[in-house]
Design a protein around this motif. Sequence first.
Motif, mmCIF file in Angstrom:
data_model
loop_
_atom_site.group_PDB
_atom_site.id
_atom_site.type_symbol
_atom_site.label_atom_id
_atom_site.label_comp_id
_atom_site.label_asym_id
_atom_site.label_seq_id
_atom_site.Cartn_x
_atom_site.Cartn_y
_atom_site.Cartn_z
ATOM 1 N N LYS A 43 -7.777 4.236 4.789
ATOM 2 C CA LYS A 43 -8.388 2.439 5.723
ATOM 3 C C LYS A 43 -8.896 2.184 4.877
ATOM 4 C CE LYS A 43 -11.194 2.502 9.245
ATOM 5 N NZ LYS A 43 -12.439 2.612 9.458
ATOM 6 N N MET A 86 -5.787 1.658 1.226
ATOM 7 C CA MET A 86 -5.660 0.798 2.354
ATOM 8 C C MET A 86 -6.032 -1.061 1.903
ATOM 9 S SD MET A 86 -3.020 1.612 3.193
ATOM 10 C CE MET A 86 -1.794 -0.324 2.226
ATOM 11 N N GLN A 87 -7.701 -0.807 1.870
ATOM 12 C CA GLN A 87 -8.449 -1.830 1.253
ATOM 13 C C GLN A 87 -8.136 -1.924 -0.486
ATOM 14 O OE1 GLN A 87 -11.986 -0.538 2.729
ATOM 15 N NE2 GLN A 87 -11.559 -1.594 5.419
ATOM 16 N N ARG A 88 -8.255 -0.729 -0.698
ATOM 17 C CA ARG A 88 -8.548 -0.695 -1.839
ATOM 18 C C ARG A 88 -6.804 -1.148 -3.280
ATOM 19 N NH1 ARG A 88 -8.696 4.769 -4.910
ATOM 20 N NH2 ARG A 88 -8.989 4.074 -7.154
ATOM 21 N N LEU A 89 -6.063 -1.017 -1.941
ATOM 22 C CA LEU A 89 -4.935 -1.049 -2.581
ATOM 23 C C LEU A 89 -4.953 -3.233 -2.857
ATOM 24 C CD1 LEU A 89 -1.757 0.905 -1.337
ATOM 25 C CD2 LEU A 89 -3.278 0.899 -3.711
ATOM 26 N N GLN A 90 -5.579 -3.812 -1.188
ATOM 27 C CA GLN A 90 -5.584 -4.731 -1.679
ATOM 28 C C GLN A 90 -6.548 -5.912 -2.169
ATOM 29 O OE1 GLN A 90 -6.284 -5.523 2.644
ATOM 30 N NE2 GLN A 90 -4.494 -5.480 3.510
ATOM 31 N N SER A 91 -7.483 -4.496 -2.802
ATOM 32 C CA SER A 91 -8.310 -5.623 -3.493
ATOM 33 C C SER A 91 -8.275 -5.235 -5.106
ATOM 34 C CB SER A 91 -10.054 -5.328 -3.161
ATOM 35 O OG SER A 91 -9.589 -4.097 -3.538
ATOM 36 N N GLN A 92 -7.049 -4.271 -5.526
ATOM 37 C CA GLN A 92 -6.880 -3.897 -7.094
ATOM 38 C C GLN A 92 -5.649 -4.181 -6.952
ATOM 39 O OE1 GLN A 92 -9.065 0.161 -7.263
ATOM 40 N NE2 GLN A 92 -7.940 0.059 -8.945
ATOM 41 N N GLU A 93 -5.058 -4.816 -8.616
ATOM 42 C CA GLU A 93 -3.277 -4.162 -9.030
ATOM 43 C C GLU A 93 -3.459 -3.216 -9.032
ATOM 44 O OE1 GLU A 93 -0.687 -6.605 -10.557
ATOM 45 O OE2 GLU A 93 -2.363 -7.362 -10.195
ATOM 46 N N VAL A 120 1.886 1.953 2.250
ATOM 47 C CA VAL A 120 2.469 1.115 1.095
ATOM 48 C C VAL A 120 3.413 0.907 0.989
ATOM 49 C CG1 VAL A 120 1.613 2.319 -0.408
ATOM 50 C CG2 VAL A 120 0.423 2.977 0.949
ATOM 51 N N THR A 169 3.702 -3.296 1.105
ATOM 52 C CA THR A 169 3.684 -3.854 -0.100
ATOM 53 C C THR A 169 3.991 -4.519 -1.134
ATOM 54 O OG1 THR A 169 2.263 -1.774 -0.784
ATOM 55 C CG2 THR A 169 0.696 -2.525 1.014
#
Length: 199
Positions: free
Chosen positions: A126, A129-136, A161, A164
């Motif tokens: 989780k 996934m949060q990290r992928l949403q919040s950073q480039e 992934v 996304t």
Amino acid sequence: MEYYSSHISNLIEQLSRLPGIGVKSAQRLAFHIMNLPKEEVNLLASSMTQAREKIQYCKSCFTLTDEEFCPICRNLRRDQNQIMVVENPRDLAAYEKTGKYEGVYHVLHGAISPMLGIGPDEIRLKELMQRLQSQEVQEVIIATNSSLEGETTAMYISKLVKPTGIKVTRIASGVPVGGDLEYIDEVTLLRALEGRVEL
Ligand code: ZN
């Protein structure tokens, strides 16, 4: 083990709970500890307590560290766009030893294992996934072990992934089947990284 004093029996019992330590090794270690100077025993004991108390998870990659963010995540020269997903901090250390990987990591702390009842929620997915949403992020390199659990986890991550639009790659074989990354030599690890394939 009644022929030992209860303190020694207790020490042997505690040591034998450690992974890879059977009763025989535990006895050997216990008697070794008994023969050490008291100051050394204190150092050993306090290093264990201190490590346990001070060490926490990096807020970004979840490796073990003694600060809010680990030295790799804090290093501005590391490429934050490339995230290598590993099962545990030992695998991270194995790749760091090659000195050639310039991206950052994400430590799952385990792998999905239906047999052992470890589902996706039991590992740090989780958080990934949060990290992928919040950073480039441009690429997620999946470097889980080539065991059944590692492969299952790799497939699962890839499915999560890919929608996304982020590129997902898997380190190449060359890493022996069932092999733990931490036991593999640096040349093989590098070859596996360089030969990674897009999923
Ligand atoms: Zn970190």
